[in-house]
Every structure is written in C-alpha cells, then in structure tokens.
Design an enzyme around this catalytic site. Structure first.
Site, PDB file in Angstrom:
ATOM      1  N   ASP A  80      40.594  38.028  33.606  1.00 56.40           N
ATOM      2  CA  ASP A  80      39.722  38.331  34.741  1.00 56.40           C
ATOM      3  C   ASP A  80      39.208  39.774  34.627  1.00 56.40           C
ATOM      4  O   ASP A  80      39.859  40.624  34.012  1.00 56.40           O
ATOM      5  CB  ASP A  80      40.557  38.126  36.026  1.00 56.40           C
ATOM      6  CG  ASP A  80      39.711  37.890  37.255  1.00 56.40           C
ATOM      7  OD1 ASP A  80      38.498  37.654  37.122  1.00 56.40           O
ATOM      8  OD2 ASP A  80      40.286  37.922  38.370  1.00 56.40           O
ATOM      9  N   HIS A 107      33.605  34.383  43.173  1.00 50.00           N
ATOM     10  CA  HIS A 107      34.749  35.289  43.267  1.00 50.00           C
ATOM     11  C   HIS A 107      35.112  35.483  44.735  1.00 50.00           C
ATOM     12  O   HIS A 107      34.323  35.208  45.615  1.00 50.00           O
ATOM     13  CB  HIS A 107      34.400  36.644  42.639  1.00 50.00           C
ATOM     14  CG  HIS A 107      34.423  36.615  41.150  1.00 50.00           C
ATOM     15  ND1 HIS A 107      35.315  37.336  40.400  1.00 50.00           N
ATOM     16  CD2 HIS A 107      33.670  35.914  40.268  1.00 50.00           C
ATOM     17  CE1 HIS A 107      35.102  37.091  39.124  1.00 50.00           C
ATOM     18  NE2 HIS A 107      34.106  36.233  39.006  1.00 50.00           N
ATOM     19  N   GLY A 108      36.315  36.015  44.979  1.00 52.40           N
ATOM     20  CA  GLY A 108      36.700  36.298  46.364  1.00 52.40           C
ATOM     21  C   GLY A 108      36.908  35.031  47.162  1.00 52.40           C
ATOM     22  O   GLY A 108      36.415  34.886  48.276  1.00 52.40           O
ATOM     23  N   THR A 165      44.026  36.657  45.977  1.00 49.86           N
ATOM     24  CA  THR A 165      44.732  37.248  47.129  1.00 49.86           C
ATOM     25  C   THR A 165      45.587  36.223  47.876  1.00 49.86           C
ATOM     26  O   THR A 165      46.716  36.525  48.274  1.00 49.86           O
ATOM     27  CB  THR A 165      43.713  37.913  48.070  1.00 49.86           C
ATOM     28  OG1 THR A 165      42.961  38.874  47.311  1.00 49.86           O
ATOM     29  CG2 THR A 165      44.395  38.621  49.224  1.00 49.86           C
TER      30      THR A 165
HETATM   31 ZN   LIG Z   1      36.735  38.638  40.889  1.00 50.86          ZN
END
Ligand SMILES: [Zn+2]
Length: 295
Positions: free
Chosen positions: A74, A199-200, A224
């Site tokens: 990543d 992403h995220g 996360t």
């Molecule tokens: Zn990312």
C-alpha cells in the site's frame, strides 16, 4: 481478480494486515465466505516485519485459502522498497506519487510501471492525494487534483494498471461528514477500463459502498476498521486478564483473530465479494486466476 470483479459487479476487499494474527484472520474470512481478497501491507508494516518474513508468512497463510489471494504494498513513495517487494514476488504495488507535481508524477510512475511489469507485477497509481494520514503517509489537505481527462492521460502515459483517484473519502476516522463522489468513478470509467480503487473505506455505510460499486469501483481498501477491531478486542481481552489475574497469551490471540475475522467478513458482505465456487485458484504471491461462478 479486478477483471472478474468488474464483470460481476462487486469490489475486491483490500485489507491491511499488521501481523500474523490479522493476516490469518483475513485468510479465514476469505475462506469461510469464499471471497477473493487482497492482503495489503503499509510501508510501515513491511519495514517493521521485514519483506522476507512477511512474504513467507503470506505464502504459508494463504496456501490453503481455496480462493485467490493477492499480496499488495500500500501507499509507497519509496522506489527502493518497491523493488524489494517486486523481487520478493508480491502481486502489486501502489506507487504513491501524490506529493509530486503532474509531470514528475508521470515520469516516476512510468519508471515504476516499467520495472514492475518486467517482473509481472501490477501497479496501482495515485497522483492525486487522498486526504488523511495513514501510517505516517499522506496529508490533511488536497494538494493535487486533476480532471478525469488528465487522470486518464496520465494512466495512458504511465501504463498503470489500477487508478486511485480522489473520491471524497479520507484515510483514518472521519472528522466531518464526507462529500462522496461516486459520479467521479463514472466519469473516469467512461474514459478507461482500468480498475478504480476506493481508499478510506472505513466508516462508510453499506449503501454508500454499493453506490461506489455500481459506479464502477472494483477494489476497496479497508485499514482503520481492522485496526480498531484489533486493538479494541485486545483491550477487552487484557481487561479480562487483569480482572481474573489470568495471563494466557493464546487467549488474547484468539480474541484478536475472532474480532478481525468478523470485521473482514462484514466488509466482504458489504462489497458483495463472497459466495464463489472457485474452479481454479492458485493462492500464490503472483495472484491466482479467478474463474469462479456464484455458488
Ligand atoms: Zn489509501
């Protein structure tokens, strides 16, 4: 894997692991739900464990998964580390050129793509910066943003395989309500058939994920949510150890694996990625071929 996801209208979960426990949890969920998955490591994790050990851990853990599992690096701005994982046989890398201006980003990405392709490794390209800091990489404000036309022009010049544009999401926990941009996926997909990456992925609802997948997203990164699952279950287990004054590490390991496996499973379900009867899956670091059909 990306082509199969594009053809069948789902997104492949790309799950950041931090150690053997989270790696085994990802593989267990992939196996239980018959879902192809991408195991990802941040630069921080790759350096902390070491590329050799991480590669061997992945090969061993993924060998009996029964579904294709890829190994991906990543957000990496460091070409030295990219060369190291390419040589170790990883499936793909994200060359993070989002801190560079357009021309420099294109030149450097092109160099990484040439090198990676010569070794049969795919490249995810990021030339716009995605807001938020993850494992020490990133920025809290938008620095580089381009039109869909300019993004696709860069992809054609660099030969990148996957594209990671700004889509209104951010890394880490949301500090305010995001303005999501699934229509941007649509606009880019009209210009190219290169798979697009979200992403995220932490904190979005099932409906928001579905809107992105319908617009054409084929890989969704989740980090996360897994870290929270990992640390939250560890904390709970340690509190129980303290309360009972019983200090047995395997109890902690099981609590973490169970929790992370469940969190991964929830994301596989939200992304519509599970339920494949796989005809031929070689879960190797070069990436298995996905030829499954729905069970
Ligand atoms: Zn990312």
């Amino acid at each position: 894997m990306m082509r199969h996801a594009q053809e069948h209208g789902y997104a492949v979960p790309a799950l950041n692991v931090v150690d053997d426990l989270s790696l085994r949890a990802v593989v267990a969920a992939a196996r239980r739900l018959a879902s192809p998955v991408i195991v990802q490591a941040s630069v921080k994790t790759a350096r902390a464990i070491g590329v050799d050990l991480l590669t061997r851990m992945f090969e061993t853990a993924s060998a009996a998964a029964g579904v294709p599992i890829a190994l991906h690096l990543d957000h990496c701005p460091d070409e030295g580390l990219i060369r190291e994982v390419v040589e170790a046989g990883w499936s793909s890398v994200l060359f993070d050129a989002s801190s560079l201006d357009y021309d420099e980003a294109v030149t450097r990405t092109r160099r990484v793509v040439d090198y990676a392709h010569a070794h049969g490794v795919d490249v995810e390209s990021e030339i716009e910066n995605i807001v938020g800091v993850e494992d020490g990489v990133g920025s809290d404000s938008l620095v580089h943003s381009y039109s869909p036309e300019r993004l696709v022009e860069a992809a054609e010049k660099t030969g990148a395989d996957l594209l990671a544009p700004q889509l209104g999401t951010q890394h880490g926990q949301y500090t305010r309500r995001p303005r999501l941009l699934p229509e941007r996926v649509h606009d880019i997909r009209r210009l190219t058939d290169r798979p697009i990456v979200l992403h995220g992925g932490t904190g979005l609802t099932g409906d928001q994920f579905r809107a992105f997948i319908e617009a054409g997203i084929s890989k969704i990164n989740v980090s996360t949510a897994l870290k929270r699952s990992y640390m939250g279950s560890a904390l709970e287990s340690l509190r129980e150890a303290e309360a009972g004054d019983v200090w047995d590490p395997p109890v902690l390991f099981r609590a973490i694996e169970t929790s992370v496996e469940q969190t991964v499973g929830e994301h596989i379900a939200m992304f519509g990625a599970g339920g494949w009867a796989v005809d031929s899956a070689s879960a190797c670091s070069a990436g298995g071929r996905m030829q499954g059909r729905r069970r």
